[in-house]
Design a protein around this motif. Structure first.
Motif, PDB file in Angstrom:
ATOM      1  N   TYR A 167      46.494 -15.989  59.176  1.00 43.32           N
ATOM      2  CA  TYR A 167      46.603 -16.463  60.559  1.00 43.32           C
ATOM      3  C   TYR A 167      46.343 -15.330  61.555  1.00 43.32           C
ATOM      4  O   TYR A 167      45.641 -15.515  62.550  1.00 43.32           O
ATOM      5  N   ALA A 168      46.910 -14.139  61.278  1.00 44.40           N
ATOM      6  CA  ALA A 168      46.690 -12.986  62.164  1.00 44.40           C
ATOM      7  C   ALA A 168      45.214 -12.616  62.205  1.00 44.40           C
ATOM      8  O   ALA A 168      44.670 -12.280  63.271  1.00 44.40           O
ATOM      9  N   ALA A 169      44.553 -12.680  61.051  1.00 44.60           N
ATOM     10  CA  ALA A 169      43.122 -12.355  60.996  1.00 44.60           C
ATOM     11  C   ALA A 169      42.310 -13.365  61.804  1.00 44.60           C
ATOM     12  O   ALA A 169      41.404 -12.996  62.570  1.00 44.60           O
ATOM     13  N   ILE A 170      42.652 -14.668  61.649  1.00 39.55           N
ATOM     14  CA  ILE A 170      41.942 -15.704  62.406  1.00 39.55           C
ATOM     15  C   ILE A 170      42.123 -15.485  63.908  1.00 39.55           C
ATOM     16  O   ILE A 170      41.156 -15.513  64.690  1.00 39.55           O
ATOM     17  N   ARG A 171      43.358 -15.258  64.301  1.00 42.62           N
ATOM     18  CA  ARG A 171      43.656 -15.053  65.721  1.00 42.62           C
ATOM     19  C   ARG A 171      42.894 -13.857  66.273  1.00 42.62           C
ATOM     20  O   ARG A 171      42.314 -13.913  67.368  1.00 42.62           O
ATOM     21  N   SER A 172      42.874 -12.754  65.528  1.00 39.08           N
ATOM     22  CA  SER A 172      42.195 -11.550  66.005  1.00 39.08           C
ATOM     23  C   SER A 172      40.689 -11.748  66.074  1.00 39.08           C
ATOM     24  O   SER A 172      40.028 -11.261  66.996  1.00 39.08           O
ATOM     25  N   LEU A 173      40.139 -12.449  65.106  1.00 36.34           N
ATOM     26  CA  LEU A 173      38.696 -12.728  65.142  1.00 36.34           C
ATOM     27  C   LEU A 173      38.327 -13.548  66.372  1.00 36.34           C
ATOM     28  O   LEU A 173      37.301 -13.308  67.016  1.00 36.34           O
ATOM     29  N   VAL A 174      39.175 -14.516  66.714  1.00 39.03           N
ATOM     30  CA  VAL A 174      38.922 -15.315  67.915  1.00 39.03           C
ATOM     31  C   VAL A 174      39.037 -14.451  69.173  1.00 39.03           C
ATOM     32  O   VAL A 174      38.246 -14.575  70.108  1.00 39.03           O
ATOM     33  N   LEU A 175      40.040 -13.544  69.195  1.00 41.19           N
ATOM     34  CA  LEU A 175      40.208 -12.657  70.351  1.00 41.19           C
ATOM     35  C   LEU A 175      39.019 -11.727  70.531  1.00 41.19           C
ATOM     36  O   LEU A 175      38.599 -11.440  71.659  1.00 41.19           O
ATOM     37  N   ILE A 176      38.489 -11.239  69.417  1.00 45.26           N
ATOM     38  CA  ILE A 176      37.315 -10.357  69.520  1.00 45.26           C
ATOM     39  C   ILE A 176      36.155 -11.105  70.148  1.00 45.26           C
ATOM     40  O   ILE A 176      35.379 -10.539  70.927  1.00 45.26           O
ATOM     41  N   GLY A 177      36.055 -12.401  69.834  1.00 39.76           N
ATOM     42  CA  GLY A 177      35.164 -13.283  70.596  1.00 39.76           C
ATOM     43  C   GLY A 177      33.696 -13.225  70.239  1.00 39.76           C
ATOM     44  O   GLY A 177      32.855 -13.641  71.024  1.00 39.76           O
TER      45      GLY A 177
ATOM     46  N   ALA B 162      46.313  -6.548  61.225  1.00 39.12           N
ATOM     47  CA  ALA B 162      45.365  -7.594  61.616  1.00 39.12           C
ATOM     48  C   ALA B 162      45.599  -8.035  63.058  1.00 39.12           C
ATOM     49  O   ALA B 162      44.650  -8.208  63.834  1.00 39.12           O
ATOM     50  N   ASP B 163      46.844  -8.201  63.443  1.00 41.19           N
ATOM     51  CA  ASP B 163      47.180  -8.580  64.827  1.00 41.19           C
ATOM     52  C   ASP B 163      46.706  -7.518  65.816  1.00 41.19           C
ATOM     53  O   ASP B 163      46.123  -7.835  66.865  1.00 41.19           O
ATOM     54  N   THR B 164      46.984  -6.256  65.514  1.00 45.51           N
ATOM     55  CA  THR B 164      46.666  -5.162  66.444  1.00 45.51           C
ATOM     56  C   THR B 164      45.162  -4.971  66.597  1.00 45.51           C
ATOM     57  O   THR B 164      44.684  -4.639  67.684  1.00 45.51           O
ATOM     58  N   LEU B 165      44.407  -5.185  65.527  1.00 44.86           N
ATOM     59  CA  LEU B 165      42.944  -5.067  65.623  1.00 44.86           C
ATOM     60  C   LEU B 165      42.372  -6.074  66.610  1.00 44.86           C
ATOM     61  O   LEU B 165      41.395  -5.789  67.309  1.00 44.86           O
ATOM     62  N   GLY B 166      42.997  -7.238  66.697  1.00 42.29           N
ATOM     63  CA  GLY B 166      42.557  -8.214  67.692  1.00 42.29           C
ATOM     64  C   GLY B 166      42.823  -7.745  69.104  1.00 42.29           C
ATOM     65  O   GLY B 166      42.020  -7.975  70.021  1.00 42.29           O
ATOM     66  N   GLU B 167      43.938  -7.048  69.304  1.00 43.15           N
ATOM     67  CA  GLU B 167      44.261  -6.512  70.634  1.00 43.15           C
ATOM     68  C   GLU B 167      43.297  -5.396  71.037  1.00 43.15           C
ATOM     69  O   GLU B 167      42.954  -5.253  72.208  1.00 43.15           O
ATOM     70  N   ILE B 168      42.874  -4.590  70.054  1.00 45.25           N
ATOM     71  CA  ILE B 168      41.882  -3.546  70.355  1.00 45.25           C
ATOM     72  C   ILE B 168      40.560  -4.186  70.760  1.00 45.25           C
ATOM     73  O   ILE B 168      39.894  -3.743  71.690  1.00 45.25           O
ATOM     74  N   GLY B 169      40.171  -5.245  70.016  1.00 50.10           N
ATOM     75  CA  GLY B 169      38.975  -6.005  70.387  1.00 50.10           C
ATOM     76  C   GLY B 169      37.652  -5.368  70.018  1.00 50.10           C
ATOM     77  O   GLY B 169      36.616  -5.725  70.566  1.00 50.10           O
ATOM     78  N   ASP B 170      37.669  -4.415  69.090  1.00 44.51           N
ATOM     79  CA  ASP B 170      36.439  -3.725  68.683  1.00 44.51           C
ATOM     80  C   ASP B 170      35.736  -4.524  67.591  1.00 44.51           C
ATOM     81  O   ASP B 170      36.348  -4.916  66.595  1.00 44.51           O
ATOM     82  N   LYS B 171      34.429  -4.743  67.742  1.00 44.59           N
ATOM     83  CA  LYS B 171      33.680  -5.574  66.799  1.00 44.59           C
ATOM     84  C   LYS B 171      33.544  -4.942  65.426  1.00 44.59           C
ATOM     85  O   LYS B 171      33.205  -5.626  64.449  1.00 44.59           O
TER      86      LYS B 171
END
Length: 476
Positions: A327-337, A299-308
């Motif tokens: 928490y990791a999922a929430i953070r990554s969803l916010v990073l994807i933006g 979940a954390d790494t998917l946020g770093e990739i940033g792919d929708k």
């Protein structure tokens, strides 16, 4: 020994003849090294261990070359404290007549590090040859000491003899030989260590560090072999090294690791670096695995990739049973933006605990300032006692208090468990201090007293002394 006794030359022979132990002990303090060594030589004959400390203290400070013959006699003393004191003095004096007796000591007693260092300084080649020959001794303890000494000496001539000890020698010698080989050799010594047929425990920390520092492309075949080794630290070090080298021949073996072993942060970051498209698909699949740590890393790494394309799988993880995964999922969803993730995230925040709400809510509010008030309302609604009890009712102070309480909890945990880095602790203390000063200025003494009464009631104590110091400076 009185003032006059100290400067009155004692007669050691007469004291010894009378068995005057007290007089001999006092003679150790006389201001003449030759008298001191004679007194020590006489005292050891009584074989009373209670005097060993006084004798050692006296003889280890002797630097007179005329005392060398007597100092050499202590090399055969069974008390290691006395023997090591003599070694120290002989090393400092540097008389050539002591060289042979010092090497003879190796054959009779287990050498300590000071003797080994001294002998290497006197004659490095002879020392290396002696310890290499000792590897063939029938005494396991001597072989273990020799293996350790060769590692400390640091000469590459010891590598081949040490490699031979990995087969057929005693376990203590083999384990010590592994540690010495990691010190002495390059990455080529690692493979025979890991292939040890006896199943001896390997020095995983030292091996991992050596692998992690490999940058030579010629090491890639060996690093690929290390990927199969069933040790997470060694495997992760190999993954990181291959990621830094960037040889395309390692790409497929790295992706295969994910099929055989649990996902780690090191593997996730390297896979993204190699092929983020393929990594994206694999990481989305990992979100379905039973291992909670794998799900969190994915979940954390998917946020770093940033792919929708990761949004839908991440939204599904918002219902995960484990807080850190959510928490990791929430953070990554916010990073994807993507705007469409805001509602699912905000709804999930209403179900979360205080830590997740304050950390994620602050992060979310920074990314989307328009929802700052909504985040604060969620915190106040879920945890009203922080605000009603303390009296901080204005929005800004309420938000700052929420952040400070979360930071205090974090600092309390890492101070108590000793899990934080110095830099992390320093940063947390600075943040807490800044927030405390702000709240004191805007809330006053009584409100801040309530804050820390509440904190101490909930968490019993503050273990970090620097925070206590800052609290005192705010309140008084």
């Amino acid at each position: 020994m009185g003032f006059f006794d100290r400067f009155t030359k004692p007669d050691i022979e007469k004291l010894e003849e009378k068995n005057d132990v007290e007089g001999l002990v006092k003679s150790l303090e006389y201001n003449n090294p030759l008298i001191n060594v004679k007194a020590a030589k006489a005292l050891v004959k009584f074989e009373n261990p209670i005097h060993a400390n006084r004798i050692s203290k006296s003889i280890k400070e002797i630097r007179d070359p005329l005392a060398v013959p007597d100092l050499i006699t202590f090399l055969k003393n069974d008390n290691p404290q006395i023997r090591n004191a003599s070694i120290k003095s002989l090393g400092a004096i540097g008389d050539p007549t002591s060289v042979e007796p010092l090497f003879e000591t190796l054959k009779e007693y287990p050498p300590d590090d000071s003797l080994i260092t001294l002998l290497v300084k006197i004659d490095k080649n002879r020392s290396i040859n002696y310890f290499i020959q000792t590897l063939n001794s029938s005494d396991d303890d001597k072989k273990e000491i020799a293996a350790k000494a060769l590692g400390n000496i640091g000469d590459e001539r010891a590598i081949d003899p040490l490699l031979k000890t990995l087969s057929g020698f005693g376990p203590k010698c083999r384990i010590q030989a592994m540690k010495s080989l990691v010190k002495l050799g390059d990455y080529k010594v690692i493979k025979p260590i890991l292939e040890n047929p006896y199943g001896d425990p390997v020095p995983e920390r030292e091996i991992s560090q050596k692998i992690y520092n490999i940058s030579d492309p010629s090491a890639v075949p060996d690093l690929i072999i290390f990927l199969k080794y069933d040790n997470t630290k060694i495997r992760d070090a190999s993954i990181s090294a291959l990621g830094e080298i960037g040889d395309p021949t390692s790409d497929e073996p790295l992706f295969e690791v994910l099929n055989e072993y649990p996902l780690t942060s090191a593997l996730a970051s390297v896979l993204v670096k190699i092929d983020d498209e393929r990594a994206l698909e694999l990481l989305i699949e990992v979100l379905k695995r039973k291992n909670i740590f794998e799900r969190r890393i994915a979940a954390d790494t998917l946020g770093e990739i940033g792919d929708k394309r990761a949004i839908k799988p991440l939204i599904e993880i918002l219902n995960d049973e484990w807080t850190n995964c959510r928490y990791a999922a929430i953070r990554s969803l916010v990073l994807i933006g993507d705007d469409k993730v805001i509602r699912p995230v905000m709804e999930q925040l209403k179900e979360e605990g205080y830590d997740v709400i304050t950390i994620t809510g602050e992060f979310l509010a920074r990314s989307n300032p328009s929802i700052t008030e909504e985040v604060q309302n969620i915190v106040v609604e879920r945890y009203p006692y922080y605000y009603n009890y303390t009296g901080f009712n204005d929005e800004q102070s309420a938000h700052e208090l929420a952040v400070m309480m979360q930071q205090l909890q974090r600092l309390e945990k890492i101070s108590r468990d000793h899990t934080g880095l110095d830099e992390e602790i320093d940063d947390l203390i600075k943040q807490i201090d800044s927030l405390g000063v702000y709240l004191c200025k805007n809330g006053g003494f009584e409100r801040m007293q309530r804050v820390f009464n509440l904190y101490l009631t909930k968490y019993r104590a503050v273990t970090n002394y620097r925070v206590w110091k800052n609290i005192c400076s705010w309140l008084w």
